[in-house]
Each structure stands twice: as structure tokens, then as C-alpha cells.
Design an enzyme around this catalytic site. Sequence first.
Site, PDB file in Angstrom:
ATOM      1  CB  CYS A   9      -1.717  -2.569  -2.798  1.00  0.00           C
ATOM      2  SG  CYS A   9      -2.047  -3.472  -4.298  1.00  0.00           S
ATOM      3  CB  CYS A  81       0.287   1.280  -1.377  1.00  0.00           C
ATOM      4  SG  CYS A  81      -1.492   1.121  -1.548  1.00  0.00           S
ATOM      5  CB  CYS A  88      -8.454  -0.847   4.183  1.00  0.00           C
ATOM      6  SG  CYS A  88      -9.117  -2.301   5.004  1.00  0.00           S
TER       7      CYS A  88
END
Length: 136
Positions: A9, A81, A88
Site C-alpha cells: 500500500c 490501494c 508499483c
Amino acid sequence: MKKRVLFLCTHNSARSQMAQGLMNALLSENYEAFSAGTFATSINPFAIEVMKEIGIDISNQYSKNFDMYLNDEFDYVVTVCDNAKEGCPYFPGGKEQFHKKFEDPASFSGTKEEKLDKFREVRDKIKDWIVDFFRT
């Protein structure tokens, strides 16, 4: 051999930390979980508190930047998220990559009890998803 799972996240402060703790507590016979963030900070104390309520201690976990795992291999990489998914989109050591968005409980404002309720809600959604998705 246990399958390795990395939860990502943004800040590695709540959702990914709770996911790591939940998987390691509930499915440790088949999985070993890790977590990291695209911009690591520190673990949110509300995440520690709501996990403790269900008997899972994540107080010894710490916030990590995802680059510390770039040379590691994982069976699954899960972004929890949208910011982490965008930051990424591809993780080199991940055999399979999934995205499962969970609301950020840390962005919720209100009284302490209202914030804890939001963390509990997100914790329970993460728990249900992990059990449903990963239980073999």
C-alpha cells in the site's frame, strides 16, 4: 513449502500491515506474508489496537519501503490501494500480481471511537477477503 505473499500500500501503515498480520495468524500453515509501502512511514496505532482486539499482535511489525524486497521472490503480490497499484504496477519478483482495493481507514476523520470503528470495518473486510481468496 509455504507460499510467499507481499501486500503493498502507500504508507505501509494500516491496510498492508493488517493484511500481513491477518494472513500470518490465520493461514500460516500455507502462507508467509510480508508488507511494504511505496512511501513507508510508520504503523498507525489504530491498526495495532484493532488487530489486538482480535488477538493478533502487529506491534512488532514496522513500516518498510517496497524497494527492500526488490531482490526477493513472491508467489503473490497484492496491492491494497490504488496509489500502490499506480506507483508499483509491476513487481519484478512477483509470480502473480493482484489488486484488491480497500478504503484507507487512516483518512477517516471523527472521534477516536469513530476512527476505531472505521479501522475495524476495514480490518474485517481484509480478513474476509484473505480467507475467501487464499484459503485452499
